[in-house]
Design a protein around this motif. Sequence first.
Motif, PDB file in Angstrom:
ATOM      1  N   LYS A 272      11.331  -4.132   6.050  1.00 17.41           N
ATOM      2  CA  LYS A 272      11.452  -3.383   4.803  1.00 17.41           C
ATOM      3  C   LYS A 272      11.061  -1.945   5.120  1.00 17.41           C
ATOM      4  O   LYS A 272      10.055  -1.699   5.775  1.00 17.41           O
ATOM      5  CB  LYS A 272      10.537  -3.938   3.714  1.00 17.41           C
ATOM      6  N   CYS A 273      11.855  -0.996   4.649  1.00 16.03           N
ATOM      7  CA  CYS A 273      11.569   0.427   4.828  1.00 16.03           C
ATOM      8  C   CYS A 273      11.789   1.106   3.478  1.00 16.03           C
ATOM      9  O   CYS A 273      12.841   0.941   2.860  1.00 16.03           O
ATOM     10  CB  CYS A 273      12.485   1.021   5.895  1.00 16.03           C
ATOM     11  N   TYR A 274      10.764   1.881   3.041  1.00 20.44           N
ATOM     12  CA  TYR A 274      10.855   2.485   1.712  1.00 20.44           C
ATOM     13  C   TYR A 274       9.902   3.669   1.584  1.00 20.44           C
ATOM     14  O   TYR A 274       8.954   3.823   2.361  1.00 20.44           O
ATOM     15  CB  TYR A 274      10.555   1.454   0.622  1.00 20.44           C
ATOM     16  N   LEU A 275      10.158   4.492   0.579  1.00 19.24           N
ATOM     17  CA  LEU A 275       9.289   5.596   0.205  1.00 19.24           C
ATOM     18  C   LEU A 275       8.262   5.065  -0.798  1.00 19.24           C
ATOM     19  O   LEU A 275       8.633   4.424  -1.785  1.00 19.24           O
ATOM     20  CB  LEU A 275      10.114   6.728  -0.423  1.00 19.24           C
ATOM     21  N   TRP A 276       6.971   5.346  -0.540  1.00 17.80           N
ATOM     22  CA  TRP A 276       5.881   4.865  -1.382  1.00 17.80           C
ATOM     23  C   TRP A 276       5.111   6.062  -1.934  1.00 17.80           C
ATOM     24  O   TRP A 276       4.689   6.935  -1.184  1.00 17.80           O
ATOM     25  CB  TRP A 276       4.965   3.973  -0.571  1.00 17.80           C
ATOM     26  N   GLY A 277       4.901   6.096  -3.240  1.00 19.81           N
ATOM     27  CA  GLY A 277       4.241   7.217  -3.893  1.00 19.81           C
ATOM     28  C   GLY A 277       2.731   7.239  -3.787  1.00 19.81           C
ATOM     29  O   GLY A 277       2.115   8.269  -4.007  1.00 19.81           O
ATOM     30  N   MET A 278       2.095   6.136  -3.469  1.00 21.73           N
ATOM     31  CA  MET A 278       0.642   6.057  -3.270  1.00 21.73           C
ATOM     32  C   MET A 278      -0.146   6.665  -4.430  1.00 21.73           C
ATOM     33  O   MET A 278      -1.174   7.290  -4.230  1.00 21.73           O
ATOM     34  CB  MET A 278       0.249   6.738  -1.953  1.00 21.73           C
ATOM     35  N   GLY A 279       0.380   6.541  -5.643  1.00 23.42           N
ATOM     36  CA  GLY A 279      -0.324   7.048  -6.819  1.00 23.42           C
ATOM     37  C   GLY A 279      -0.162   8.531  -7.082  1.00 23.42           C
ATOM     38  O   GLY A 279      -0.873   9.091  -7.913  1.00 23.42           O
TER      39      GLY A 279
ATOM     40  N   SER B 101       0.346  12.650  -2.505  1.00 22.21           N
ATOM     41  CA  SER B 101       0.190  11.464  -1.650  1.00 22.21           C
ATOM     42  C   SER B 101       1.495  10.682  -1.617  1.00 22.21           C
ATOM     43  O   SER B 101       2.036  10.350  -2.664  1.00 22.21           O
ATOM     44  CB  SER B 101      -0.908  10.554  -2.197  1.00 22.21           C
ATOM     45  N   SER B 102       1.968  10.382  -0.416  1.00 23.85           N
ATOM     46  CA  SER B 102       3.196   9.608  -0.268  1.00 23.85           C
ATOM     47  C   SER B 102       3.378   9.245   1.192  1.00 23.85           C
ATOM     48  O   SER B 102       2.831   9.900   2.080  1.00 23.85           O
ATOM     49  CB  SER B 102       4.399  10.398  -0.784  1.00 23.85           C
ATOM     50  N   SER B 103       4.155   8.183   1.416  1.00 22.29           N
ATOM     51  CA  SER B 103       4.410   7.711   2.777  1.00 22.29           C
ATOM     52  C   SER B 103       5.788   7.078   2.858  1.00 22.29           C
ATOM     53  O   SER B 103       6.297   6.548   1.874  1.00 22.29           O
ATOM     54  CB  SER B 103       3.399   6.641   3.191  1.00 22.29           C
ATOM     55  N   LEU B 104       6.358   7.125   4.051  1.00 21.11           N
ATOM     56  CA  LEU B 104       7.496   6.279   4.385  1.00 21.11           C
ATOM     57  C   LEU B 104       6.901   5.049   5.044  1.00 21.11           C
ATOM     58  O   LEU B 104       6.110   5.162   5.984  1.00 21.11           O
ATOM     59  CB  LEU B 104       8.446   6.978   5.354  1.00 21.11           C
ATOM     60  N   VAL B 105       7.249   3.877   4.555  1.00 21.21           N
ATOM     61  CA  VAL B 105       6.650   2.628   5.016  1.00 21.21           C
ATOM     62  C   VAL B 105       7.642   1.848   5.858  1.00 21.21           C
ATOM     63  O   VAL B 105       8.820   1.731   5.507  1.00 21.21           O
ATOM     64  CB  VAL B 105       6.202   1.760   3.813  1.00 21.21           C
TER      65      VAL B 105
END
Length: 183
Positions: free
Chosen positions: A160-167, A106-110
């Motif tokens: 804001k732009c970032y990589l998020w690991g979502m757990g 699970s991950s996203s670019l935000v």
Amino acid sequence: MKNLYSLLLGLAGGAWLLASCSSKGDTVTKGTLVTRNDFESVLGWGGNADASITTEQAHSGTHAVKVGPQGEYAYTYIQNMGKMSNAKIKDLTVSAWVWLPNQQASSSLVVAINHSAERGTPVFYKTIVLPTSVKKFKEWQLVTETFALPDSVQATNQLKCYLWGMGTKENVYADDITISVGN
């Protein structure tokens, strides 16, 4: 002889130029380029501790950002909308090379736009969900998305732009992130 020397010098220069323009770091830019970071330097980016910068994996160069069990958020690009363009921004394109171990990572670019640095109320929030955006795992994949921005986005708002690991329990990497705007 002088003409032959000039010809050879020109060919050598052209070969060097072509070699330095490797397609490995290519990303998609639509509109006006705002930032591009291959994480060899982090000028303009900040946020989390240096733990998100890694040499474990890289698409280009030797560095990338990662999220995983050690940290849920990677380095963040932060900028006021008015500093990215003199005209009203109508759309924003985010492009990045990402590496995921599998579909369960699970991950996203935000992309988050808040009223201001002081007032974190969201004006716009979208993600590129990486496990559904990539076609192959355990290799670098280019992901790109253009977001149409609402009229409510103003020059005083903060992006804001970032990589998020979502757990995620496994490491996910991003490199060669590009942000561009359209007016």
